[in-house]
Scaffold this active site. Structure first.
Site, PDB file in Angstrom:
ATOM      1  N   LYS A 157      75.932 -36.269 -21.324  1.00  0.00           N
ATOM      2  CA  LYS A 157      75.371 -36.683 -19.970  1.00  0.00           C
ATOM      3  C   LYS A 157      76.039 -37.805 -19.563  1.00  0.00           C
ATOM      4  CE  LYS A 157      70.833 -35.806 -18.150  1.00  0.00           C
ATOM      5  NZ  LYS A 157      71.155 -34.937 -17.031  1.00  0.00           N
TER       6      LYS A 157
HETATM    7  N1  PMP Z   1      72.945 -29.268 -17.093  1.00  0.00           N
HETATM    8  C1  PMP Z   1      73.280 -30.377 -16.407  1.00  0.00           C
HETATM    9  C2  PMP Z   1      74.617 -30.601 -15.894  1.00  0.00           C
HETATM   10  C3  PMP Z   1      72.073 -31.413 -16.309  1.00  0.00           C
HETATM   11  O1  PMP Z   1      72.252 -32.571 -15.856  1.00  0.00           O
HETATM   12  C4  PMP Z   1      70.703 -30.840 -16.931  1.00  0.00           C
HETATM   13  C5  PMP Z   1      69.681 -31.941 -16.702  1.00  0.00           C
HETATM   14  N2  PMP Z   1      69.603 -32.905 -17.677  1.00  0.00           N
HETATM   15  C6  PMP Z   1      70.588 -29.746 -17.689  1.00  0.00           C
HETATM   16  C7  PMP Z   1      71.728 -29.068 -17.885  1.00  0.00           C
HETATM   17  C8  PMP Z   1      69.460 -29.375 -18.324  1.00  0.00           C
HETATM   18  O2  PMP Z   1      69.229 -30.176 -19.247  1.00  0.00           O
HETATM   19  P1  PMP Z   1      67.755 -30.446 -19.981  1.00  0.00           P
HETATM   20  O3  PMP Z   1      67.174 -29.282 -20.264  1.00  0.00           O
HETATM   21  O4  PMP Z   1      68.050 -31.197 -21.346  1.00  0.00           O
HETATM   22  O5  PMP Z   1      67.207 -31.387 -19.243  1.00  0.00           O
END
Ligand code: PMP
Length: 312
Positions: A157
């Protein structure tokens, strides 16, 4: 947006307005930082705020930092402890979003990853829905392509890579849609601008594999487990063609922000009959019970913020 009262900033909890950096900060200039996003859900009956899967979120957060060669002494357990302390100080009784950030505080010019310091901030804000029509949103296929693992890895991220998401989101909104599905350079689906993608085809739940330039979502992992173990679905991780989505029985986004968000039309084509499908409906019910701490079987995923006895 309501600003936080407090921030965990460089080792201690301080008033939010003291959590400041200079304009030469490396991360601000080059995007060299990583972030996370967690939710804590208010349970009115328990008078308790439950933080959802913080150890998993912080493990991914630290993995993202590792990709950027950031050296952080923190553990997921320590970061969870700090977040509990921060949320106690904020003393909210409503659904809350938590934003950890690992940044390079060095105020110097020179783009690189090595020979730099790293630090952490954590703040929280009240948050309701991220996409208004969670029971049936509109999406488009973005004309932008997803950044590739060999450009900026989507499995981390990484702050800089969210410019890709910003292009995608703004064009979708300006074109009159709520979200976009993004394709990889090879034409297969990766994910949404900030959420993972699933569809039901031939009664099977299908999602792109982690090798298709997606974030390895915690909600994605939760959905796969619940679908298999609680809802009796076969789940397959495989590349997905664009036109498969036009023919899908159900489609949805999932993520900490969007939670479980049904997609009812894509580029003005209805998904099946254009209404939220039965699987997504059941999954949403179960997911919201779990994140609010209402399913004893999944209590290990709920970290209570306030001291005191809990029901159940
Ligand atoms: N893909 C992206 C690009 C994101 O930014 C997120 C949000 N964090 C997600 C998927 C979903 O991830 P998570 O379920 O861990 O929040």
């Amino acid at each position: 947006m309501t600003l936080p009262n407090f921030a965990y900033f460089r080792g201690q909890i301080v008033p939010y307005d003291q959590a400041k950096v200079g304009v030469l900060t490396h991360t601000l200039n080059y995007g060299t930082g990583v972030f996370g996003g967690l939710r804590a859900y208010w349970n009115e009956a328990d008078k308790q705020l439950y933080l959802f899967r913080p150890l998993d979120h912080f493990q991914r957060f630290l993995n993202s930092a590792r990709l950027l060669c950031m050296e952080l002494p923190h553990t997921p357990e320590k970061l969870t402890e700090v977040t509990v302390e921060l949320l106690r100080k904020e003393a909210r009784s409503e659904d809350t979003y938590v934003r950890p950030l690992a940044f390079v505080p060095d105020e110097q010019i020179g783009v690189r990853l090595h020979d730099l310091h790293s630090d952490i901030s954590i703040v929280s804000i009240p948050m309701g829905r991220y996409i208004e029509s969670e029971e049936g949103s509109s999406a488009t296929f973005s004309s932008w392509r997803r950044i590739d693992d060999n450009s900026i890895p989507a499995r981390g991220k990484i702050i800089g890579s969210y410019v890709n998401s910003a292009f995608i989101k703004t064009d979708a909104i300006r074109a009159g849609y709520e979200e976009a599905i993004v394709l990889n350079a090879d034409g297969h689906i990766s994910e949404g601008s900030a959420e993972n993608f699933f569809m039901v085809r031939g009664g099977v739940l299908v999602t792109p594999p982690v090798t298709d330039n997606i974030l390895e979502g915690i909600t994605r992992r939760t959905v796969i487990q619940l679908a298999r173990e609680e809802l009796g679905m076969t789940v397959v991780e495989r590349p997905i063609d664009r036109t498969e989505v036009y023919l899908a029985e159900e489609a949805f986004f999932c993520g900490t922000g969007v939670q479980i968000c049904a997609i009812s039309n894509i580029d003005k084509r209805p998904v099946a009959d254009g209404k939220m499908g039965p699987f997504v409906g059941k999954l949403r019910d179960l997911y919201f019970r779990i994140v609010r701490g209402m399913e004893p079987k999944f209590r290990a995923w709920n970290v209570p913020i306030y001291p005191g006895p809990l029901n159940g």
